[in-house]
Design an enzyme around this catalytic site. Structure first.
Site, PDB file in Angstrom:
ATOM      1  N   GLY A   1       0.784  -1.238   0.000  1.00 14.94           N
ATOM      2  CA  GLY A   1       0.000   0.000   0.000  1.00 14.94           C
ATOM      3  C   GLY A   1       0.809   1.276   0.000  1.00 14.94           C
ATOM      4  O   GLY A   1       0.246   2.365   0.090  1.00 14.94           O
TER       5      GLY A   1
ATOM      6  N   GLU B   1       4.493  -6.454   1.821  1.00 20.00           N
ATOM      7  CA  GLU B   1       4.093  -6.840   0.451  1.00 20.00           C
ATOM      8  C   GLU B   1       3.939  -5.624  -0.448  1.00 20.00           C
ATOM      9  O   GLU B   1       2.835  -5.339  -0.914  1.00 20.00           O
ATOM     10  CB  GLU B   1       2.742  -7.547   0.482  1.00 20.00           C
ATOM     11  CG  GLU B   1       2.672  -8.808   1.276  1.00 20.00           C
ATOM     12  CD  GLU B   1       1.235  -9.261   1.492  1.00 20.00           C
ATOM     13  OE1 GLU B   1       0.310  -8.426   1.471  1.00 20.00           O
ATOM     14  OE2 GLU B   1       1.048 -10.455   1.688  1.00 20.00           O
ATOM     15  N   PRO B   2       4.977  -4.892  -0.726  1.00 21.58           N
ATOM     16  CA  PRO B   2       4.820  -3.735  -1.608  1.00 21.58           C
ATOM     17  C   PRO B   2       4.668  -4.163  -3.066  1.00 21.58           C
ATOM     18  O   PRO B   2       5.336  -5.087  -3.516  1.00 21.58           O
ATOM     19  CB  PRO B   2       6.140  -2.968  -1.418  1.00 21.58           C
ATOM     20  CG  PRO B   2       7.132  -4.015  -1.002  1.00 21.58           C
ATOM     21  CD  PRO B   2       6.372  -5.100  -0.291  1.00 21.58           C
TER      22      PRO B   2
ATOM     23  N   ARG C   1       2.913  -1.577  -5.901  1.00 23.09           N
ATOM     24  CA  ARG C   1       2.988  -0.323  -6.656  1.00 23.09           C
ATOM     25  C   ARG C   1       4.308   0.406  -6.436  1.00 23.09           C
ATOM     26  O   ARG C   1       4.917   0.917  -7.372  1.00 23.09           O
ATOM     27  CB  ARG C   1       1.833   0.570  -6.201  1.00 23.09           C
ATOM     28  CG  ARG C   1       1.688   1.854  -6.973  1.00 23.09           C
ATOM     29  CD  ARG C   1       0.678   2.793  -6.289  1.00 23.09           C
ATOM     30  NE  ARG C   1      -0.449   2.120  -5.726  1.00 23.09           N
ATOM     31  CZ  ARG C   1      -1.648   2.015  -6.310  1.00 23.09           C
ATOM     32  NH1 ARG C   1      -1.867   2.585  -7.461  1.00 23.09           N
ATOM     33  NH2 ARG C   1      -2.628   1.360  -5.715  1.00 23.09           N
TER      34      ARG C   1
ATOM     35  N   ARG D   1      -6.859   2.898 -15.348  1.00 26.52           N
ATOM     36  CA  ARG D   1      -6.950   3.532 -14.029  1.00 26.52           C
ATOM     37  C   ARG D   1      -7.642   4.900 -14.057  1.00 26.52           C
ATOM     38  O   ARG D   1      -8.246   5.294 -13.069  1.00 26.52           O
ATOM     39  CB  ARG D   1      -5.557   3.648 -13.378  1.00 26.52           C
ATOM     40  CG  ARG D   1      -4.934   2.291 -13.060  1.00 26.52           C
ATOM     41  CD  ARG D   1      -3.701   2.373 -12.175  1.00 26.52           C
ATOM     42  NE  ARG D   1      -4.028   2.670 -10.795  1.00 26.52           N
ATOM     43  CZ  ARG D   1      -3.970   3.850 -10.241  1.00 26.52           C
ATOM     44  NH1 ARG D   1      -3.569   4.904 -10.953  1.00 26.52           N
ATOM     45  NH2 ARG D   1      -4.287   4.027  -8.981  1.00 26.52           N
TER      46      ARG D   1
ATOM     47  N   CYS E   1     -14.010   2.464 -28.149  1.00 26.44           N
ATOM     48  CA  CYS E   1     -15.351   3.010 -28.357  1.00 26.44           C
ATOM     49  C   CYS E   1     -16.093   3.248 -27.055  1.00 26.44           C
ATOM     50  O   CYS E   1     -17.083   2.571 -26.765  1.00 26.44           O
ATOM     51  CB  CYS E   1     -16.134   2.083 -29.257  1.00 26.44           C
ATOM     52  SG  CYS E   1     -15.601   2.279 -30.938  1.00 26.44           S
ATOM     53  N   GLU E   2     -15.609   4.174 -26.268  1.00 25.73           N
ATOM     54  CA  GLU E   2     -16.270   4.565 -25.024  1.00 25.73           C
ATOM     55  C   GLU E   2     -15.878   5.990 -24.727  1.00 25.73           C
ATOM     56  O   GLU E   2     -14.695   6.333 -24.791  1.00 25.73           O
ATOM     57  CB  GLU E   2     -15.778   3.712 -23.843  1.00 25.73           C
ATOM     58  CG  GLU E   2     -16.313   2.348 -23.859  1.00 25.73           C
ATOM     59  CD  GLU E   2     -16.614   1.778 -22.479  1.00 25.73           C
ATOM     60  OE1 GLU E   2     -16.849   2.548 -21.523  1.00 25.73           O
ATOM     61  OE2 GLU E   2     -16.609   0.554 -22.402  1.00 25.73           O
TER      62      GLU E   2
ATOM     63  N   TYR F   1      -0.216  -1.775 -12.081  1.00 21.89           N
ATOM     64  CA  TYR F   1      -1.642  -1.895 -12.384  1.00 21.89           C
ATOM     65  C   TYR F   1      -2.011  -1.310 -13.740  1.00 21.89           C
ATOM     66  O   TYR F   1      -3.105  -0.775 -13.913  1.00 21.89           O
ATOM     67  CB  TYR F   1      -2.494  -1.285 -11.256  1.00 21.89           C
ATOM     68  CG  TYR F   1      -2.174  -1.866  -9.898  1.00 21.89           C
ATOM     69  CD1 TYR F   1      -2.492  -3.191  -9.597  1.00 21.89           C
ATOM     70  CD2 TYR F   1      -1.515  -1.124  -8.913  1.00 21.89           C
ATOM     71  CE1 TYR F   1      -2.170  -3.747  -8.367  1.00 21.89           C
ATOM     72  CE2 TYR F   1      -1.190  -1.674  -7.679  1.00 21.89           C
ATOM     73  CZ  TYR F   1      -1.523  -2.980  -7.418  1.00 21.89           C
ATOM     74  OH  TYR F   1      -1.202  -3.531  -6.199  1.00 21.89           O
TER      75      TYR F   1
HETATM   76  N1  LLP Z   1      -1.004  -7.009  -0.272  1.00 24.43           N
HETATM   77  C1  LLP Z   1      -2.337  -7.183  -0.415  1.00 24.43           C
HETATM   78  C2  LLP Z   1      -3.022  -8.153   0.412  1.00 24.43           C
HETATM   79  C3  LLP Z   1      -3.037  -6.447  -1.374  1.00 24.43           C
HETATM   80  O1  LLP Z   1      -4.340  -6.623  -1.508  1.00 24.43           O
HETATM   81  C4  LLP Z   1      -2.330  -5.518  -2.184  1.00 24.43           C
HETATM   82  C5  LLP Z   1      -3.022  -4.757  -3.210  1.00 24.43           C
HETATM   83  C6  LLP Z   1      -0.941  -5.382  -1.991  1.00 24.43           C
HETATM   84  C7  LLP Z   1      -0.312  -6.138  -1.023  1.00 24.43           C
HETATM   85  C8  LLP Z   1      -0.112  -4.441  -2.806  1.00 24.43           C
HETATM   86  O2  LLP Z   1      -0.520  -3.138  -2.663  1.00 24.43           O
HETATM   87  P1  LLP Z   1       0.375  -1.956  -3.293  1.00 24.43           P
HETATM   88  O3  LLP Z   1       1.678  -1.938  -2.557  1.00 24.43           O
HETATM   89  O4  LLP Z   1       0.555  -2.282  -4.734  1.00 24.43           O
HETATM   90  O5  LLP Z   1      -0.456  -0.753  -3.107  1.00 24.43           O
HETATM   91  N2  LLP Z   1      -5.725  -1.790  -8.946  1.00 24.43           N
HETATM   92  C9  LLP Z   1      -5.575  -0.789  -7.909  1.00 24.43           C
HETATM   93  C10 LLP Z   1      -4.805  -1.317  -6.739  1.00 24.43           C
HETATM   94  C11 LLP Z   1      -5.401  -2.554  -6.115  1.00 24.43           C
HETATM   95  C12 LLP Z   1      -4.553  -3.056  -4.978  1.00 24.43           C
HETATM   96  C13 LLP Z   1      -5.009  -4.389  -4.553  1.00 24.43           C
HETATM   97  N3  LLP Z   1      -4.231  -4.957  -3.498  1.00 24.43           N
HETATM   98  C14 LLP Z   1      -4.883   0.433  -8.513  1.00 24.43           C
HETATM   99  O6  LLP Z   1      -4.597   0.434  -9.702  1.00 24.43           O
HETATM  100  O7  LLP Z   1      -4.668   1.411  -7.817  1.00 24.43           O
END
Ligand code: LLP
Length: 423
Positions: A239, A281-282, A284, A321, A351-352, A381
């Site tokens: 996150g 768990e990074p 993004r 996104r 087409c949107e 993503y």
């Molecule tokens: N761990 C778990 C359990 C998660 O559900 C997620 C993301 C992560 C780690 C990694 O999160 P990050 O570090 O990437 O923020 N499609 C959306 C983001 C969905 C995230 C889902 N879970 C977007 O494009 O912003």
């Protein structure tokens, strides 16, 4: 970001974006490989400094590819996977299954069987129903499975509601507040084929600071101590934010991890509780800012006194996104550093009406058909959320280094589009 202009033209590690575009064609996703590696190292370094035992797993949903997974192994990262497809890709990349953990709020029987056979390090359990399923399948296979429980701490992260996960009304995890989490712990502890391993939480995505995480850490330690639960691993999810535009702050990794690890030490001390291994768990923050998308400009349509539509040769099939989260991006004209004196909307070719890359952005009025646009921070993503809507082809992906570029995913060809059709 190693993106700089040379003689007006955008280059990455000295390599010309125009040359890359001509070599691989557009749309093209380009990654700065050194930057991906550097992000992994920043997390490692920050956690090392804390002196805690730790583990970092890359959240593969942000961008899944064999070459990226190989790179992650080289950088001593584990993997978080959420489907049989992600796990299959990881296994095909040669990833050590003992450094993979398996997530998901609705793991199918097929997925559970495959993950058990693959020998993943642990399952992150998300429901009471799943405990039954894993227990039964593990028994059939005569295996003991490490079980981490995803708890819902009831903490709301301040981010877009679609990427919030920690609030009470959520499909993820089991609630600490309503007692379902402790019920799940007891069921796991009583099972002969599950090994009680630890606790997981993930309160949301694109979170700018450590406040919500720290709040959750205290809630979790309090709950662990009150219920006399011992754990080996505390997984605090991902996150960590990145910078898309000036409205965002890239997560201060060094400072944030220091604050989080200090909070863990403090919470453990306050509750007279041993400090477990810490897992992160990074997703993004590892790949997001390292990635960018190149598009060719096609039609430019001016509607007097209304808008200028600059259309590109991709769209919501490789960039969902903006339509999905009203996300914002910075866009640059690759060839020239002309003054950005024209307000326009950069649109895709699907087409949107909602197929927009960015509304009301300033670009040079010298822009013309055949020019190249570069959209920044598309490393997370984008490819992983791409689709074949309108039978669009998924783009190629390239890793760029100091003096090399290498293709990591080929562009789809027309034959891919009918590969599964019954002729
Ligand atoms: N761990 C778990 C359990 C998660 O559900 C997620 C993301 C992560 C780690 C990694 O999160 P990050 O570090 O990437 O923020 N499609 C959306 C983001 C969905 C995230 C889902 N879970 C977007 O494009 O912003």
């Amino acid at each position: 970001m190693n993106l700089i202009r040379k003689n007006g033209e955008l280059t990455l590690h000295g390599q010309s974006m125009v040359t890359l575009k001509n070599k691989y064609k557009t749309p093209l996703i380009v990654y700065d490989e050194a930057m991906i590696r550097n992000q992994c190292r920043r997390f490692h370094q920050s956690l090392k400094q804390s002196g805690l035992i730790y583990n970092i797993s890359y959240a593969s949903k942000a961008f899944t590819s064999i070459q990226l997974f190989k790179l992650m192994q080289e950088e001593q990262m584990g993997l978080d996977v959420v489907s049989i497809g992600e796990l299959y890709t990881a296994i095909q990349s040669g990833f050590d299954p003992n450094h993979i953990h398996f997530h998901g709020n609705n793991k199918t029987i097929e997925e559970i069987e495959y993950a058990i056979e693959s020998g993943v390090e642990y399952f992150v359990i998300d429901s009471l129903h799943e405990i039954e399923n894993i227990q039964r399948i593990a028994q059939q296979k005569n295996k003991t499975i490490n079980a981490v429980l995803r708890v819902n701490p009831g903490v709301e992260a301040h981010t877009h509601e679609f990427i919030q996960t920690g609030q009470e009304d959520s499909k993820f995890g089991l609630s600490i507040k309503n007692g379902q989490a402790i019920e799940a712990v007891h069921q796991i502890q009583q099972s002969n084929h599950l090994n009680w391993y630890g606790v997981h939480f993930h309160i949301g995505s694109q979170i700018f600071d450590s406040t919500g995480t720290i709040e959750t850490i205290y809630i979790v330690f309090d709950w662990l101590q009150k219920n006399n639960i011992q754990i080996q691993v505390l997984n605090i999810g991902g996150g960590f934010s990145i910078r898309y535009t000036d409205e965002d702050v890239a997560y201060p990794i060094e400072d944030g991890i220091q604050k989080i690890t200090e909070a863990i030490k403090d919470a453990a001390q306050q509750h007279h509780y041993p400090i477990p291994e810490i897992a992160l768990e990074p997703g993004r923050s590892i790949v997001g800012e390292a990635g960018m998308t190149l598009y060719d400009v096609g039609t430019i349509k001016s509607i007097p006194n209304v808008n200028n539509y600059v259309s590109i040769d991709g769209g919501m099939s490789d960039h969902i996104r903006t339509a999905l989260y009203q996300a914002k991006y910075e866009i640059e004209l690759v060839e020239r550093d002309d003054a950005k004196d024209m307000k326009c909307t950069v649109a895709g070719k699907l087409c949107e009406s909602g197929d927009i890359i960015q509304r009301n952005i300033m670009l040079p009025s010298t822009i013309k058909s055949g020019d190249t646009l570069l959209v920044k921070s598309t490393g997370a993503y984008h490819y992983s959320m791409s689709s074949n809507y309108n039978q669009m082809l998924k783009p190629a992906v390239v890793f760029v280094n100091q003096d090399t570029d290498r293709l990591v995913i080929k562009r789809q060809t027309l034959s891919h589009l009918i590969a599964n059709d019954v002729l």
